[in-house]
Enzyme design. Structure first.
Site, PDB file in Angstrom:
ATOM      1  CE  LYS A  92      -4.349   1.741   2.003  1.00 48.19           C
ATOM      2  NZ  LYS A  92      -5.251   1.431   3.244  1.00 48.19           N
ATOM      3  CD  GLU A 131     -19.696  -3.898   7.979  1.00 49.14           C
ATOM      4  OE1 GLU A 131     -19.005  -2.912   7.355  1.00 49.14           O
ATOM      5  OE2 GLU A 131     -19.817  -4.791   7.696  1.00 49.14           O
ATOM      6  NE  ARG A 182     -21.843  -4.291   4.023  1.00 50.89           N
ATOM      7  CZ  ARG A 182     -20.807  -4.475   3.258  1.00 50.89           C
ATOM      8  NH1 ARG A 182     -19.610  -4.026   3.944  1.00 50.89           N
ATOM      9  NH2 ARG A 182     -20.923  -5.038   2.236  1.00 50.89           N
TER      10      ARG A 182
END
Length: 628
Positions: free
Chosen positions: A289, A375, A403
């Site tokens: 990243k 979640e 969610r």
């Protein structure tokens, strides 16, 4: 390696020749590494001009080039998960000169969006949807006999969500011809890098090996012992260099990798082989990243996104004093409350930094639970803890709590469990646009029995409401916006607010503005021009019905204000209460209209919805004129 963000537009002769994937595919393969360098430098420059998601895009430069080079996009379908990493994809698909409009009003969206380009095959913003969507496209291609190829790119973080594994399982069940690329950039899945791994990845992805493998199945089908020996030998070789593959092989995918996601020659060859392989394929690539920009490589979390670089004439000036963000207020309260109550447990679904939990995680590591992008699990985990006498606090964005709605209803509220929800990013969220808007939480929470919902108007109310919700012996949610508040001083002492009671902040005539949450400052400004009464309602549920009754009895018009969808929101609660009480009084409900509000600066979005002071005043004057 770049060590700073370019301040002037870089020269990009190769990139200028690859404005679309068709043009990219005309370049010789030997030119791709140089193209990657130009694309990385251009991405650094344009993101520095606009701000936005940063590290993820730098990490998939080579992967993006390889995919568009090998696949015949947009006829072949390429699906990105989340979309944080899609800026290079946008640059290579005809939007290079529009990149300076990114995240601005009427400009490019921060995520892939079908309406924006035929290359954006699926609109995203929430994680872990790519494999399901790509499977749907692959099955459609099979049914339509189109011959289209389909590939999905998903990060190792997004792979932690249950939805991703549901899709993997179904793809294997259908033996779908599709490629899933696992972009592993955070060592969530162990790397095993080396020459042997890369060499075997080439072999396992080659057409000759795949043909031999499938043919061997048929030949050895009548000799179970021989087939079992061959299968175990193959699995043992794969386990030798790539133990993560065992899981995907067990599901039913042909696993290849891990390979270096920044080696273009390797990527192009392996992806080219896997493009034509039958059945579900999974390619595991490892990337860095922030690749190519040393500060982002050193701090990938801090450089997940950046703000735009200040213009030259503003550099060196002293920055304006910073107000605390609501997420920081939550984080400070969480630490103070945890110090006072050993039962407090903090839970977040992969939003430690965004939800302001960094200090809590450091000070109370044994009471901090980051459950990754899960979640549903976060909510039910809290419910299980509450069953045993702990006091869980779930820090979650409004858009992500959607969610976990089933778990909120069945696992928390139905059992009336003592779980506190700190709901961040409520209302309009600015440049991230409609995928991240927290515009529906009042509606989906206030219909649930046992739920308590508070909406702070300022920084101090946020702290006191968090304490109030925590003291409530049942499910309670405090819903606060992104960013900073109006600048109200925060009291260190924590005091519970009167349960279900609002307050009058300004006394006026004829019109009463009933403000829920973040719009109080705008309401007060509009009220000065209108000489209106302003009530800070504080509680969405339970609603302060007696205050509503009092205001209805003394004013000609009630106006409800909320940074939430009008349909089903706090204004609807006022309407319902008045109808139930048999009170007839004109009511004007102001909030987010029945539409997805496109990305822009937060103030611009409020103005577009008529929720700034000027818009509120104008709407009230129109209604008064109609009444008279």
């Amino acid at each position: 390696m770049f060590h700073s963000i370019p301040l002037t537009r870089p020269l990009t002769p190769l990139l200028d020749q690859a404005g679309t994937p068709d043009q990219l595919r005309r370049l010789p393969e030997t030119a791709l590494p140089a193209l990657a360098r130009e694309l990385r430098e251009y991405l650094l420059w344009c993101t520095g001009q606009t701000g936005g998601h940063f590290g993820a895009g730098l990490g998939v430069i080579e992967l993006t080039i390889a995919l568009h080079y090998v696949y015949n996009t947009p006829e072949d379908r390429l699906v990105w998960d989340v979309g944080h990493q899609a800026y290079p994809h946008k640059i290579l698909t005809g939007r290079k000169e529009q990149m300076l409009t990114m995240r601005h009003k009427d400009g490019l969206a921060a995520f892939p969006r079908r309406e924006e380009s035929p290359y954006d095959t699926f609109g995203v913003g929430h994680s872990s949807t790519s494999i399901s969507a790509a499977l749907g496209m692959a099955l459609a291609a099979r049914r339509q006999l189109s011959g289209r190829k389909v590939a999905a790119v998903i990060g190792d973080g997004a792979m932690t969500a249950g939805m991703a594994f549901e899709a993997l399982n179904d793809a294997a069940h259908h033996a779908a011809d599709m490629l899933v690329i696992l972009n592993d950039n955070a060592m969530s899945i162990s790397h095993n890098v080396g020459g042997l791994s890369n060499y075997l990845a080439r072999i396992w992805s080659s057409r000759s090996y795949i043909a031999l493998r499938e043919g061997g199945k048929k030949v050895l089908a009548s000799m179970p012992s021989a087939w079992n020996f061959a299968r175990r030998t193959e699995e043992s070789m794969k386990h030798l260099v790539s133990s993560p593959g065992a899981l995907f092989e067990a599901i039913g995918f042909n696993y290849v990798g891990p390979i270096d996601g920044h080696n273009l020659e390797e990527l192009v060859q392996v992806i080219r082989n896997l493009k034509h392989a039958p059945g579900p394929q999974l390619l595991h690539v490892y990337t860095t990243k922030g690749k190519g920009f040393s500060p982002a490589e050193a701090d990938p979390i801090g450089y997940h996104a950046i703000t735009k670089i200040a213009p030259a004439n503003q550099r060196g000036q002293s920055p304006a004093p910073k107000l605390p963000k609501y997420s920081d207020i939550f984080g400070d309260w969480l630490c103070d409350m945890a110090a006072a109550d050993h039962r407090l447990i903090g839970i977040t679904p992969a939003m430690c930094e965004g939800s302001g939990m960094v200090r809590f995680a450091r000070q109370f590591p044994d009471r901090y639970h980051d459950v990754a992008i899960a979640e549903q699990h976060a909510v039910t985990l809290a419910a299980g803890m509450a069953c045993e006498g702990l006091k869980p606090v779930v820090a979650i964005y409004s858009t992500f709590l959607q969610r976990g709605y089933d778990q909120l209803v069945h696992d928390v509220a139905l059992q009336n469990l003592d779980v506190t929800f700190g709901i961040d990013r409520a209302g309009l969220v600015g440049e991230d646009g409609p995928t991240h808007a927290g515009a529906y939480d009042y509606a989906y929470m206030r219909t649930i029995p046992n739920m308590v919902i508070l909406a702070p108007a300022d920084e101090n109310e946020c702290r006191q409401m968090l304490y109030t919700a925590y003291q409530h012996p049942g499910p309670a949610a405090v819903r606060y916006p992104r960013g900073t508040g109006p600048g109200v001083a925060i009291e260190n002492a924590m005091t519970a607010l009167p349960f279900g009671r609002g307050e009058v902040r300004r006394q006026g005539q004829r019109v009463a503005l009933l403000s829920f949450g973040s719009l109080l400052a705008a309401a007060l400004k509009a009220a000065d021009a209108l000489d209106a009464t302003v009530a800070n309602m504080r509680w969405v549920k339970p609603l302060d019905g007696e205050l509503v009754r009092e205001l209805a009895a003394t004013h000609d018009l009630l106006v409800t204000l909320e940074e939430h969808a009008v349909m089903g929101g706090a204004g609807s609660a006022v309407n319902e209460w008045l109808a139930q009480a048999g009170i007839t009084r004109p009511v004007l409900n102001l909030g987010i209209p029945d539409a997805f509000i496109e990305h822009a600066a937060h103030g611009e979005m409020l103005a577009a919805c008529g929720l700034d002071a000027a818009g509120i005043e104008q709407a009230v004057r129109r209604r008064l004129a109609a009444l008279s």
